[in-house]
Design a protein around this motif. Structure first.
Motif, PDB file in Angstrom:
ATOM      1  N   TYR A 180     -45.435 -59.925 -27.653  1.00 40.55           N
ATOM      2  CA  TYR A 180     -44.551 -59.268 -28.615  1.00 40.55           C
ATOM      3  C   TYR A 180     -45.260 -58.093 -29.300  1.00 40.55           C
ATOM      4  O   TYR A 180     -46.450 -57.802 -29.570  1.00 40.55           O
ATOM      5  CB  TYR A 180     -44.328 -60.194 -30.004  1.00 40.55           C
ATOM      6  N   VAL A 181     -44.426 -56.870 -28.979  1.00 41.58           N
ATOM      7  CA  VAL A 181     -44.882 -55.395 -29.147  1.00 41.58           C
ATOM      8  C   VAL A 181     -43.972 -55.200 -30.433  1.00 41.58           C
ATOM      9  O   VAL A 181     -42.831 -55.000 -30.377  1.00 41.58           O
ATOM     10  CB  VAL A 181     -44.579 -54.699 -27.980  1.00 41.58           C
ATOM     11  N   PHE A 182     -44.609 -54.491 -31.641  1.00 43.16           N
ATOM     12  CA  PHE A 182     -44.218 -53.868 -32.669  1.00 43.16           C
ATOM     13  C   PHE A 182     -44.776 -52.595 -32.928  1.00 43.16           C
ATOM     14  O   PHE A 182     -45.946 -52.275 -32.675  1.00 43.16           O
ATOM     15  CB  PHE A 182     -44.537 -54.873 -33.973  1.00 43.16           C
ATOM     16  N   PHE A 183     -43.802 -51.497 -33.003  1.00 41.78           N
ATOM     17  CA  PHE A 183     -44.010 -50.283 -33.450  1.00 41.78           C
ATOM     18  C   PHE A 183     -43.897 -49.795 -34.925  1.00 41.78           C
ATOM     19  O   PHE A 183     -43.150 -50.241 -35.660  1.00 41.78           O
ATOM     20  CB  PHE A 183     -43.102 -49.176 -32.492  1.00 41.78           C
ATOM     21  N   SER A 184     -44.785 -48.567 -35.287  1.00 42.86           N
ATOM     22  CA  SER A 184     -44.452 -48.489 -36.594  1.00 42.86           C
ATOM     23  C   SER A 184     -43.450 -47.382 -36.698  1.00 42.86           C
ATOM     24  O   SER A 184     -42.790 -46.875 -35.815  1.00 42.86           O
ATOM     25  CB  SER A 184     -45.835 -47.669 -37.029  1.00 42.86           C
ATOM     26  N   ARG A 185     -43.168 -46.982 -38.152  1.00 39.44           N
ATOM     27  CA  ARG A 185     -41.832 -46.091 -38.217  1.00 39.44           C
ATOM     28  C   ARG A 185     -42.145 -44.770 -37.459  1.00 39.44           C
ATOM     29  O   ARG A 185     -40.948 -44.359 -36.962  1.00 39.44           O
ATOM     30  CB  ARG A 185     -41.840 -45.969 -39.756  1.00 39.44           C
ATOM     31  N   ARG A 186     -43.397 -44.124 -37.649  1.00 38.89           N
ATOM     32  CA  ARG A 186     -43.562 -42.929 -36.930  1.00 38.89           C
ATOM     33  C   ARG A 186     -43.690 -43.092 -35.379  1.00 38.89           C
ATOM     34  O   ARG A 186     -43.957 -42.099 -34.673  1.00 38.89           O
ATOM     35  CB  ARG A 186     -44.778 -42.281 -37.515  1.00 38.89           C
ATOM     36  N   ARG A 187     -43.869 -44.107 -34.919  1.00 40.70           N
ATOM     37  CA  ARG A 187     -44.007 -44.507 -33.493  1.00 40.70           C
ATOM     38  C   ARG A 187     -45.512 -44.008 -32.967  1.00 40.70           C
ATOM     39  O   ARG A 187     -45.831 -43.819 -31.799  1.00 40.70           O
ATOM     40  CB  ARG A 187     -43.050 -43.817 -32.673  1.00 40.70           C
ATOM     41  N   ASP A 188     -46.283 -43.935 -33.942  1.00 44.36           N
ATOM     42  CA  ASP A 188     -47.815 -43.435 -33.387  1.00 44.36           C
ATOM     43  C   ASP A 188     -48.629 -44.623 -33.401  1.00 44.36           C
ATOM     44  O   ASP A 188     -49.877 -44.651 -33.253  1.00 44.36           O
ATOM     45  CB  ASP A 188     -48.112 -42.281 -34.410  1.00 44.36           C
ATOM     46  N   ARG A 189     -48.261 -45.907 -33.883  1.00 44.84           N
ATOM     47  CA  ARG A 189     -49.100 -46.987 -33.879  1.00 44.84           C
ATOM     48  C   ARG A 189     -48.275 -48.426 -33.206  1.00 44.84           C
ATOM     49  O   ARG A 189     -47.034 -48.498 -33.518  1.00 44.84           O
ATOM     50  CB  ARG A 189     -49.418 -47.399 -35.524  1.00 44.84           C
ATOM     51  N   VAL A 190     -48.956 -49.193 -32.707  1.00 43.31           N
ATOM     52  CA  VAL A 190     -48.495 -50.354 -32.071  1.00 43.31           C
ATOM     53  C   VAL A 190     -49.447 -51.672 -32.445  1.00 43.31           C
ATOM     54  O   VAL A 190     -50.524 -51.364 -32.298  1.00 43.31           O
ATOM     55  CB  VAL A 190     -48.205 -50.201 -30.419  1.00 43.31           C
ATOM     56  N   LYS A 191     -48.691 -52.692 -32.448  1.00 46.42           N
ATOM     57  CA  LYS A 191     -49.367 -53.740 -32.544  1.00 46.42           C
ATOM     58  C   LYS A 191     -48.841 -54.936 -31.542  1.00 46.42           C
ATOM     59  O   LYS A 191     -47.583 -54.936 -31.226  1.00 46.42           O
ATOM     60  CB  LYS A 191     -49.255 -54.622 -33.880  1.00 46.42           C
ATOM     61  N   LEU A 192     -49.605 -55.665 -30.847  1.00 44.01           N
ATOM     62  CA  LEU A 192     -49.192 -56.634 -29.797  1.00 44.01           C
ATOM     63  C   LEU A 192     -49.764 -57.859 -30.039  1.00 44.01           C
ATOM     64  O   LEU A 192     -50.987 -58.076 -30.567  1.00 44.01           O
ATOM     65  CB  LEU A 192     -49.933 -56.370 -28.593  1.00 44.01           C
ATOM     66  N   LEU A 193     -48.913 -58.732 -30.298  1.00 38.98           N
ATOM     67  CA  LEU A 193     -49.233 -60.224 -30.728  1.00 38.98           C
ATOM     68  C   LEU A 193     -48.987 -61.148 -29.584  1.00 38.98           C
ATOM     69  O   LEU A 193     -47.943 -61.184 -29.028  1.00 38.98           O
ATOM     70  CB  LEU A 193     -48.405 -60.461 -31.910  1.00 38.98           C
ATOM     71  N   TRP A 194     -50.122 -62.155 -29.429  1.00 39.09           N
ATOM     72  CA  TRP A 194     -49.801 -63.150 -28.254  1.00 39.09           C
ATOM     73  C   TRP A 194     -50.607 -64.354 -28.728  1.00 39.09           C
ATOM     74  O   TRP A 194     -51.582 -64.151 -29.491  1.00 39.09           O
ATOM     75  CB  TRP A 194     -50.131 -62.701 -26.851  1.00 39.09           C
ATOM     76  N   TRP A 195     -50.131 -65.439 -28.258  1.00 38.76           N
ATOM     77  CA  TRP A 195     -50.706 -66.732 -28.366  1.00 38.76           C
ATOM     78  C   TRP A 195     -51.864 -67.003 -27.109  1.00 38.76           C
ATOM     79  O   TRP A 195     -51.545 -66.906 -26.113  1.00 38.76           O
ATOM     80  CB  TRP A 195     -49.868 -67.967 -28.478  1.00 38.76           C
TER      81      TRP A 195
END
Length: 121
Positions: free
Chosen positions: A44-59
């Motif tokens: 699962y991929v989540f981006f910040s409001r400015r689109r300069d940061r990303v977090k990837l979550l997995w089990w």
């Protein structure tokens, strides 16, 4: 960077995400926004409001794993809109390297069964 298998399911959350969220809050977002449980697999991929940061979550078999990336210059080329989208692991790799996914489409020729890249078709 992590190595993804080609058949890995990758889900993009297209709206802005608060990057202060941790494992449990992101897993809760997965259930609310995607209707899935993060422990069922997928990335699962989540981006910040400015689109300069990303977090990837997995089990990762026995617990959550979280990858966080911040760009020093530029932004990830993802449209900001509501909802989510499923992409391939190859698309995610290209996206994290700076490619714009809406410009590249893969089309299959019906007669030959051969895939060809099509830019701005």
């Amino acid at each position: 960077m992590i190595r993804l298998v080609p058949d890995c399911r990758v889900y993009l959350f297209l709206g802005p995400t608060d990057m202060r969220r941790g494992f449990l809050r992101l897993a809760q977002m997965v259930e609310e926004e995607f209707g899935n449980s993060a422990v069922d697999g997928g990335l699962y991929v989540f981006f910040s409001r400015r689109r300069d940061r990303v977090k990837l979550l997995w089990w990762d078999e026995d617990g959550y794993s979280l990858l966080y990336k911040r760009l020093e210059a530029g932004t990830f080329r993802v449209e900001e809109k509501e909802g989510s989208e499923e992409i391939t692991a190859v698309d995610l790799d290209l996206l994290l390297k700076g490619m714009s996914l809406h410009r590249i489409r893969v089309r299959k020729k019906a007669r030959s069964g051969v895939f060809s890249k099509c830019v701005d078709c």
